[in-house]
Design a protein around this motif. Structure first.
Motif, mmCIF file in Angstrom:
data_model
loop_
_atom_site.group_PDB
_atom_site.id
_atom_site.type_symbol
_atom_site.label_atom_id
_atom_site.label_comp_id
_atom_site.label_asym_id
_atom_site.label_seq_id
_atom_site.Cartn_x
_atom_site.Cartn_y
_atom_site.Cartn_z
ATOM 1 N N THR A 57 0.847 -1.180 0.000
ATOM 2 C CA THR A 57 0.000 0.000 0.000
ATOM 3 C C THR A 57 0.886 1.235 0.000
ATOM 4 O OG1 THR A 57 -1.606 -1.220 1.318
ATOM 5 C CG2 THR A 57 -1.854 1.173 1.229
ATOM 6 N N PRO A 58 0.649 2.170 -0.931
ATOM 7 C CA PRO A 58 1.480 3.387 -0.929
ATOM 8 C C PRO A 58 1.246 4.179 0.360
ATOM 9 C CG PRO A 58 -0.289 3.553 -2.559
ATOM 10 C CD PRO A 58 -0.352 2.183 -1.967
ATOM 11 N N PRO A 59 2.275 4.877 0.832
ATOM 12 C CA PRO A 59 2.126 5.618 2.087
ATOM 13 C C PRO A 59 1.168 6.795 1.937
ATOM 14 C CG PRO A 59 4.272 6.042 1.106
ATOM 15 C CD PRO A 59 3.610 4.994 0.275
ATOM 16 N N SER A 60 0.468 7.100 3.015
ATOM 17 C CA SER A 60 -0.390 8.273 3.019
ATOM 18 C C SER A 60 0.489 9.512 3.166
ATOM 19 C CB SER A 60 -1.402 8.202 4.163
ATOM 20 O OG SER A 60 -0.728 8.219 5.401
ATOM 21 N N ASP A 61 -0.087 10.676 2.899
ATOM 22 C CA ASP A 61 0.693 11.912 2.986
ATOM 23 C C ASP A 61 0.927 12.350 4.421
ATOM 24 O OD1 ASP A 61 1.133 12.208 0.281
ATOM 25 O OD2 ASP A 61 -0.734 13.292 -0.032
ATOM 26 N N LEU A 106 6.977 5.529 14.301
ATOM 27 C CA LEU A 106 5.584 5.930 14.061
ATOM 28 C C LEU A 106 5.316 6.144 12.573
ATOM 29 C CD1 LEU A 106 5.045 8.377 17.050
ATOM 30 C CD2 LEU A 106 3.872 6.188 16.668
ATOM 31 N N LEU A 107 6.273 6.711 11.847
ATOM 32 C CA LEU A 107 6.115 6.874 10.391
ATOM 33 C C LEU A 107 5.938 5.517 9.729
ATOM 34 C CD1 LEU A 107 8.864 9.570 9.756
ATOM 35 C CD2 LEU A 107 6.427 9.859 9.256
ATOM 36 N N SER A 108 6.748 4.563 10.140
ATOM 37 C CA SER A 108 6.663 3.220 9.574
ATOM 38 C C SER A 108 5.369 2.518 9.981
ATOM 39 C CB SER A 108 7.869 2.407 10.032
ATOM 40 O OG SER A 108 7.788 1.095 9.543
ATOM 41 N N GLU A 109 5.035 2.625 11.255
ATOM 42 C CA GLU A 109 3.830 1.957 11.776
ATOM 43 C C GLU A 109 2.564 2.452 11.078
ATOM 44 O OE1 GLU A 109 1.325 2.178 15.930
ATOM 45 O OE2 GLU A 109 3.515 2.165 16.046
ATOM 46 N N HIS A 110 2.488 3.749 10.810
ATOM 47 C CA HIS A 110 1.295 4.329 10.193
ATOM 48 C C HIS A 110 1.408 4.427 8.671
ATOM 49 C CE1 HIS A 110 -0.757 5.280 13.914
ATOM 50 N NE2 HIS A 110 0.408 5.683 14.400
ATOM 51 N N GLU A 163 1.517 14.706 11.879
ATOM 52 C CA GLU A 163 1.107 15.956 12.517
ATOM 53 C C GLU A 163 0.954 15.688 13.996
ATOM 54 O OE1 GLU A 163 -1.350 18.743 9.390
ATOM 55 O OE2 GLU A 163 -2.458 17.641 10.900
ATOM 56 N N VAL A 164 1.655 16.479 14.798
ATOM 57 C CA VAL A 164 1.640 16.298 16.243
ATOM 58 C C VAL A 164 1.513 17.664 16.921
ATOM 59 C CG1 VAL A 164 3.015 14.175 16.191
ATOM 60 C CG2 VAL A 164 4.152 16.379 16.396
ATOM 61 N N PRO A 165 1.018 17.700 18.149
ATOM 62 C CA PRO A 165 0.946 18.964 18.883
ATOM 63 C C PRO A 165 2.338 19.463 19.255
ATOM 64 C CG PRO A 165 -0.546 17.326 19.825
ATOM 65 C CD PRO A 165 0.346 16.611 18.858
ATOM 66 N N VAL A 166 2.497 20.779 19.243
ATOM 67 C CA VAL A 166 3.764 21.393 19.617
ATOM 68 C C VAL A 166 3.478 22.630 20.464
ATOM 69 C CG1 VAL A 166 3.982 22.826 17.553
ATOM 70 C CG2 VAL A 166 6.026 22.145 18.754
ATOM 71 N N ARG A 167 4.354 22.902 21.417
ATOM 72 C CA ARG A 167 4.271 24.090 22.259
ATOM 73 C C ARG A 167 5.411 25.011 21.856
ATOM 74 N NH1 ARG A 167 7.021 26.068 26.545
ATOM 75 N NH2 ARG A 167 5.873 27.298 28.054
ATOM 76 N N LEU A 168 5.072 26.221 21.436
ATOM 77 C CA LEU A 168 6.069 27.213 21.040
ATOM 78 C C LEU A 168 6.091 28.324 22.075
ATOM 79 C CD1 LEU A 168 5.112 27.530 17.254
ATOM 80 C CD2 LEU A 168 6.907 26.120 18.257
#
Length: 123
Positions: A8-12, A95-99, A105-110
């Motif tokens: 299956t090709p990877p999702s974006d 996680l990139l491989s698993e999904h 996209e993940v939450p970040v605190r700036l």
């Protein structure tokens, strides 16, 4: 039966987690912020502004000689705000491989800390 399996090709992009305004939820300190002051200024993050909680894109940087992920950039609104280092780098690669995705996209605190710009990721 064919000797080949169809992959299956990877999702974006895959979104993980939820935004939180609790500073303790952001457990991964990124590196490189001292070099990225212009990115923080472009996002409106300065010494006198409150912390912002955003969605960040984790995008892998592939070393062409080794054909392996060498780094992962943390990007908010098109601006690089940090880089992941081990063990968070290893976790993000898994996680990139698993999904089966190209980016996460993940939450970040700036925020602006005592040493300058600060980006914390929630993995």
């Amino acid at each position: 039966m064919w000797p080949f399996r169809r992959r299956t090709p990877p999702s974006d992009v895959v979104r993980l987690g939820e935004l939180s305004d609790n500073d303790n939820d952001y457990d991964v300190l990124t590196v490189g912020q001292s070099r990225l002051g212009e990115s923080f200024q472009a996002l409106g993050i300065q010494a006198d502004t409150a912390a912002r909680y955003e969605w960040a894109t984790l995008r892998p940087v592939v070393d062409p000689r080794m054909n392996a992920i060498a780094d992962i950039t943390v990007i908010v609104d098109g601006h690089v705000v940090g880089y992941l280092r081990p063990p968070a780098l290893d976790m993000a690669i898994a996680l990139l491989s698993e999904h089966n995705t190209r980016t996460l996209e993940v939450p970040v605190r700036l925020a602006w800390g005592p040493a300058g710009p600060d980006a914390m990721v929630r993995l």
